[in-house]
Design a protein around this motif. Sequence first.
Motif, PDB file in Angstrom:
ATOM      1  N   ALA A  64       0.835  -1.201   0.000  1.00  0.00           N
ATOM      2  CA  ALA A  64       0.000   0.000   0.000  1.00  0.00           C
ATOM      3  C   ALA A  64       0.871   1.254   0.000  1.00  0.00           C
ATOM      4  O   ALA A  64       0.566   2.240  -0.693  1.00  0.00           O
ATOM      5  CB  ALA A  64      -0.925  -0.017   1.211  1.00  0.00           C
ATOM      6  N   LYS A  65       1.957   1.244   0.766  1.00  0.00           N
ATOM      7  CA  LYS A  65       2.878   2.381   0.771  1.00  0.00           C
ATOM      8  C   LYS A  65       3.516   2.564  -0.605  1.00  0.00           C
ATOM      9  O   LYS A  65       3.662   3.685  -1.099  1.00  0.00           O
ATOM     10  CB  LYS A  65       3.957   2.175   1.835  1.00  0.00           C
ATOM     11  N   LEU A  66       3.931   1.462  -1.219  1.00  0.00           N
ATOM     12  CA  LEU A  66       4.513   1.535  -2.555  1.00  0.00           C
ATOM     13  C   LEU A  66       3.504   2.075  -3.561  1.00  0.00           C
ATOM     14  O   LEU A  66       3.848   2.912  -4.405  1.00  0.00           O
ATOM     15  CB  LEU A  66       5.014   0.156  -2.986  1.00  0.00           C
ATOM     16  N   ASP A  67       2.274   1.595  -3.485  1.00  0.00           N
ATOM     17  CA  ASP A  67       1.234   2.081  -4.396  1.00  0.00           C
ATOM     18  C   ASP A  67       1.110   3.603  -4.310  1.00  0.00           C
ATOM     19  O   ASP A  67       1.080   4.300  -5.334  1.00  0.00           O
ATOM     20  CB  ASP A  67      -0.118   1.453  -4.054  1.00  0.00           C
ATOM     21  N   ARG A  68       1.035   4.105  -3.091  1.00  0.00           N
ATOM     22  CA  ARG A  68       0.857   5.553  -2.907  1.00  0.00           C
ATOM     23  C   ARG A  68       2.081   6.312  -3.417  1.00  0.00           C
ATOM     24  O   ARG A  68       1.950   7.347  -4.093  1.00  0.00           O
ATOM     25  CB  ARG A  68       0.611   5.868  -1.433  1.00  0.00           C
ATOM     26  N   THR A  69       3.265   5.796  -3.119  1.00  0.00           N
ATOM     27  CA  THR A  69       4.494   6.470  -3.533  1.00  0.00           C
ATOM     28  C   THR A  69       4.601   6.541  -5.050  1.00  0.00           C
ATOM     29  O   THR A  69       4.903   7.594  -5.632  1.00  0.00           O
ATOM     30  CB  THR A  69       5.712   5.722  -2.967  1.00  0.00           C
ATOM     31  N   ILE A  70       4.335   5.425  -5.715  1.00  0.00           N
ATOM     32  CA  ILE A  70       4.451   5.369  -7.176  1.00  0.00           C
ATOM     33  C   ILE A  70       3.405   6.265  -7.837  1.00  0.00           C
ATOM     34  O   ILE A  70       3.698   6.985  -8.800  1.00  0.00           O
ATOM     35  CB  ILE A  70       4.340   3.911  -7.659  1.00  0.00           C
ATOM     36  N   GLN A  71       2.183   6.245  -7.313  1.00  0.00           N
ATOM     37  CA  GLN A  71       1.141   7.085  -7.900  1.00  0.00           C
ATOM     38  C   GLN A  71       1.440   8.567  -7.702  1.00  0.00           C
ATOM     39  O   GLN A  71       1.154   9.391  -8.583  1.00  0.00           O
ATOM     40  CB  GLN A  71      -0.213   6.717  -7.310  1.00  0.00           C
ATOM     41  N   GLU A  72       2.041   8.926  -6.580  1.00  0.00           N
ATOM     42  CA  GLU A  72       2.423  10.325  -6.366  1.00  0.00           C
ATOM     43  C   GLU A  72       3.474  10.762  -7.376  1.00  0.00           C
ATOM     44  O   GLU A  72       3.404  11.862  -7.933  1.00  0.00           O
ATOM     45  CB  GLU A  72       2.949  10.494  -4.934  1.00  0.00           C
ATOM     46  N   VAL A  73       4.473   9.904  -7.621  1.00  0.00           N
ATOM     47  CA  VAL A  73       5.511  10.244  -8.592  1.00  0.00           C
ATOM     48  C   VAL A  73       4.931  10.298 -10.004  1.00  0.00           C
ATOM     49  O   VAL A  73       5.272  11.186 -10.794  1.00  0.00           O
ATOM     50  CB  VAL A  73       6.681   9.233  -8.522  1.00  0.00           C
ATOM     51  N   LEU A  74       4.054   9.370 -10.318  1.00  0.00           N
ATOM     52  CA  LEU A  74       3.419   9.353 -11.632  1.00  0.00           C
ATOM     53  C   LEU A  74       2.685  10.666 -11.890  1.00  0.00           C
ATOM     54  O   LEU A  74       2.790  11.261 -12.968  1.00  0.00           O
ATOM     55  CB  LEU A  74       2.457   8.174 -11.721  1.00  0.00           C
ATOM     56  N   LYS A  75       1.961  11.129 -10.881  1.00  0.00           N
ATOM     57  CA  LYS A  75       1.184  12.359 -11.036  1.00  0.00           C
ATOM     58  C   LYS A  75       2.087  13.579 -11.175  1.00  0.00           C
ATOM     59  O   LYS A  75       1.890  14.419 -12.065  1.00  0.00           O
ATOM     60  CB  LYS A  75       0.235  12.522  -9.847  1.00  0.00           C
ATOM     61  N   LYS A  76       3.126  13.680 -10.329  1.00  0.00           N
ATOM     62  CA  LYS A  76       3.931  14.903 -10.343  1.00  0.00           C
ATOM     63  C   LYS A  76       4.843  14.983 -11.564  1.00  0.00           C
ATOM     64  O   LYS A  76       5.156  16.082 -12.030  1.00  0.00           O
ATOM     65  CB  LYS A  76       4.756  15.024  -9.058  1.00  0.00           C
ATOM     66  N   THR A  77       5.262  13.844 -12.104  1.00  0.00           N
ATOM     67  CA  THR A  77       6.154  13.862 -13.267  1.00  0.00           C
ATOM     68  C   THR A  77       5.402  13.932 -14.581  1.00  0.00           C
ATOM     69  O   THR A  77       5.983  14.276 -15.613  1.00  0.00           O
ATOM     70  CB  THR A  77       7.047  12.621 -13.295  1.00  0.00           C
ATOM     71  N   GLY A  78       4.108  13.576 -14.590  1.00  0.00           N
ATOM     72  CA  GLY A  78       3.366  13.531 -15.836  1.00  0.00           C
ATOM     73  C   GLY A  78       3.703  12.346 -16.697  1.00  0.00           C
ATOM     74  O   GLY A  78       3.332  12.305 -17.880  1.00  0.00           O
TER      75      GLY A  78
END
Length: 427
Positions: A64-78
Amino acid sequence: MSRTDQRQRLYRKACVGLATAGLLALPATSALAHTPQAAAPQSAASAEPSPSDGFPTLDDATAAKLDRTIQEVLKKTGVPGVIVGISAPGKGEYTRAFGVADKATRQPMAADFYSRIGSETKTFTVTALLQLAHQGKVGLDDPIGKYVKGVPNGDKVTLRELAGMRSGLLSYTATETFYKALTTDPRRHFSPQELLDYAFHAPKPVIFAPNAQFNYSNTNLILLGLVVEKQSGQPLSAYIRDHILRPAGMNRTSFPDDASYPAPHAQGYTQQTASGKTEEATDWNPSWGWAAGAMISDLPGLRIWAKTLATGVFPDGTRMVSPDLQKQRLHTPPTTIPGAGYGLGIFDVQGWTGHNGSLPGYQSLTMYLPEEQATLVVLLNTDIPYGPQQEEPSTVFGEAITKLLTPAHVYNLPAAAQKDTTPSPTS
């Protein structure tokens, strides 16, 4: 951004411009698997380790922590889409895909996609060289001029210096003539000799004396590919298939001799274009990368390769590279980047061993942490850099993931580590 800036970013590990922001991560499209432990599963509070805790169990809380971390990076980097694979003995396995494979259709990214892996190809080419060295067919301290004629400084530059990025030879990807040729017709085929000619016919093909410093140059690998072909009697793609991929069981990894790209795969997005605007680069011909960057793989294949490359041992226990040569490969003199060393076709970044890859439309990262026997694989369908520092998106993902899992070993390779030195127009 100037044309010179665009040219300098070609086929190293950074690109041109900013990503299109605002793409949200879709739900993960593949499952998490973890190995049950004798002890009770870690709680969400304990899943994030301190530097002394070692690699965390890849249980539901960590996932769950990995999911949140990856989705945050995906969103901020485009970044449109990303595939991530993490594993460690006794700790479990995490394999998930986020985002979209096609921005037009919104097809979700999937964990079984093939991907172009760019400069990870270098690790295979240098492995082939080391195998030939073990057979006595080449000597790592032989001058390149012994095998390939017409190389500037060819009587002084050694195969070892080529593999270790210390040759002093200009990278063809840093020349204006190459940049213009590629962006004018990115689907054209380039021969190895054509690639070398861009560097060797430049005003200053030698930019420093052999072994004087580290400089990431794709010219080095084109030369080593020619050495492998000459001394093995096989095309480079065939040698790698027969002596590396098949013994490793990497049946979905390939070195195409044309622009073919097996399905399924994501669309790749780049700004390495004549206009500087974002375009699809999915079907561009990778021949211009050849021994330095033309290969294709998938997550399971790269998970195998992470350990095989770092240990020199095939999955069945047989040696891929002799112990002595593997030791030489893993000797990673420091670069100008703190915490990063480069051996013979391999990086060591804060304890993580392996390589990244980038070419128009795609980036990859395949790393192995020996003390934990952990693997990390990241596959992206863009090479568009992120933020004012023009960071590689693969590094942004790698850094965020390793901060969570291995805070004592944070993968933080900046783009400058693979910035090829470019002489001034008057030099």
